[in-house]
Design an enzyme around this catalytic site. Structure first.
Site, PDB file in Angstrom:
ATOM      1  N   CYS A  45     -14.007 -15.496 -20.644  1.00  0.00           N
ATOM      2  CA  CYS A  45     -14.324 -14.871 -19.403  1.00  0.00           C
ATOM      3  C   CYS A  45     -16.142 -14.422 -19.259  1.00  0.00           C
ATOM      4  CB  CYS A  45     -13.666 -13.348 -19.369  1.00  0.00           C
ATOM      5  SG  CYS A  45     -13.923 -12.415 -17.749  1.00  0.00           S
ATOM      6  N   CYS A  53     -13.361  -5.869 -24.353  1.00  0.00           N
ATOM      7  CA  CYS A  53     -12.364  -6.977 -24.141  1.00  0.00           C
ATOM      8  C   CYS A  53     -12.433  -8.062 -25.314  1.00  0.00           C
ATOM      9  CB  CYS A  53     -12.666  -7.285 -22.822  1.00  0.00           C
ATOM     10  SG  CYS A  53     -11.305  -8.524 -22.537  1.00  0.00           S
ATOM     11  N   ARG A  79       1.027   5.065 -15.671  1.00  0.00           N
ATOM     12  CA  ARG A  79       1.412   4.106 -16.662  1.00  0.00           C
ATOM     13  C   ARG A  79       0.676   4.344 -18.113  1.00  0.00           C
ATOM     14  NH1 ARG A  79       0.706  -1.053 -14.711  1.00  0.00           N
ATOM     15  NH2 ARG A  79       2.648  -0.384 -13.578  1.00  0.00           N
TER      16      ARG A  79
END
Ligand code: SAM
Ligand code: DTB
Ligand code: SF4
Length: 339
Positions: free
Chosen positions: A57, A64, A264
């Site tokens: 990415c 990340c 969540r």
């Protein structure tokens, strides 16, 4: 007996701070009360996650594994074939998932990929699950195509507070993220947006992150709260672990400020005790990712989660209990019958 929950998008920083810092028992009691006014407290929605395009990415998100700028050792792959994605989706359906989330390590989707993405959305819908995509930033054209393909949810996280954001990501701005969220909302796709805690931020950043979400023109339908999974080779690899009580407080604040959202308990459960997870459910978390991998990291296996649900008397939330639960009305008064 009938109870009412007022849905507000005008929460102030002072109110949010006061709630976050309540004595823990008072905070949990308040969060659980709000939760019960709007949801069955013993049901948790189950989503499944698949990385449809992994690694390489161009963004520089410091947490990340998939950023090409981080040396996590992950090799980049191409977009997965539609049939392979749908094969995995079928397995998810068989194991009880009601929502299928597909994630791609992109800055934003390219035109050339959209036909395959559309087929994935249609295929998941045909299996009778809700579809969710997380593909990075969206422009008007791609958001329209996702809507026409029948996408139910789009996940795009604000990740942290506006103040702390620049320490985490420099290749896209906080405002870019808010812009994508409003495009998604305007297109009539449900918004899934949350963030990460435990990235070395301060308490005020956790509060501000939730406050930003709760003061958007309308609340996100789903709010994933991720505990940082520290990844070797990223700048966040050695960040000090966050006190789990702070994590539970963050969940409780989300529940209280956004009473109708599905909150969540997202990444980080693999390293979380059963007791911390139980407290998160008590504080109003009512959705999780099931399955032994998230995008690139481990998640508890299904059997472990089934055991935990059994010990806590929690049932999977049926699809009809969460589809379209969110009336998109600012300041709506919601009447819920309680036993
Ligand atoms: N590339 C897309 C984007 O960032 O918009 C979608 C995929 S991205 C991996 C989805 C979200 O996962 C991130 O915004 C972040 O909140 C969460 N995430 C990624 N890595 C994580 C980690 N190591 N620990 C906790 N959450 C993480
Ligand atoms: C979200 O907020 N968390 C999920 C989902 N949205 C896409 C992703 C968690 C990723 C955890 C790190 C990994 O597996 O690479
Ligand atoms: Fe790329 Fe998303 Fe990872 Fe950021 S979080 S590096 S945008 S995959």
């Amino acid at each position: 007996m009938s109870t009412t929950t007022q849905i507000r998008t005008d929460w102030t920083k002072e109110e949010a701070e006061k709630i976050f810092n309540m004595p823990f028992n008072d905070l949990l009691f308040k969060a659980q009360t709000v939760h019960r006014e709007n949801f069955n407290p013993n049901q948790v929605q189950q989503s499944r996650l698949l990385s449809i395009k992994t690694g390489g990415c161009p963004e520089d998100c410091a947490y990340c594994s998939q950023s090409a700028r981080n040396d996590s050792g992950l090799s980049a792959s191409k977009l997965m074939e539609v049939e392979k994605v749908l094969k995995e989706a079928r397995k998810a359906k068989e194991s009880g998932a009601t929502r299928y989330c597909m994630g791609a390590a992109w800055r934003s989707p390219k035109d050339r990929d959209m036909a395959a993405i559309e087929m994935m959305i249609k295929g998941v819908k045909d299996l009778g699950m809700e579809s969710c995509m997380t593909l990075g930033m969206l422009d008007d054209n791609s958001v329209k195509r996702l809507k026409v393909a029948g996408l139910d949810y789009y996940n795009h996280n604000i990740d942290t507070s506006e103040r702390y954001y620049e320490k985490i990501i420099t290749t896209r701005t906080f405002a870019d993220r808010i812009d994508t969220l409003s495009r998604v909302k305007d297109a009539g796709i449900k918004v899934c947006s949350g963030g990460i805690v435990g990235m070395g931020e301060e308490q005020m950043d956790r509060i501000d992150m939730i406050l930003t979400l709760a003061t958007l023109p309308s609340h996100p339908d789903s709010v994933p709260i991720n505990m940082l999974i520290p990844i070797e080779g990223t700048p966040m690899a050695d960040v000090e672990k966050l006190d789990p009580i702070e994590f539970v407080r963050t969940i409780a604040l989300a529940r209280i400020l956004m009473p109708l959202a599905h909150v969540r308990l997202s990444a980080g459960r693999e390293d979380m005790s059963d007791e911390t997870q139980a407290l998160c459910f008590f504080a109003g978390a009512n959705s999780i990712f099931m399955g032994d991998t998230l995008l690139t990291t481990d998640n508890p296996d299904e059997e472990e989660d089934n055991q935990l649900f059994k010990r806590l008397g929690i049932e999977p939330m049926p699809l009809e209990a969460h589809a379209d639960v969110h009336p998109d009305v600012k300041n709506a008064q919601v009447e819920t019958a309680t036993a």
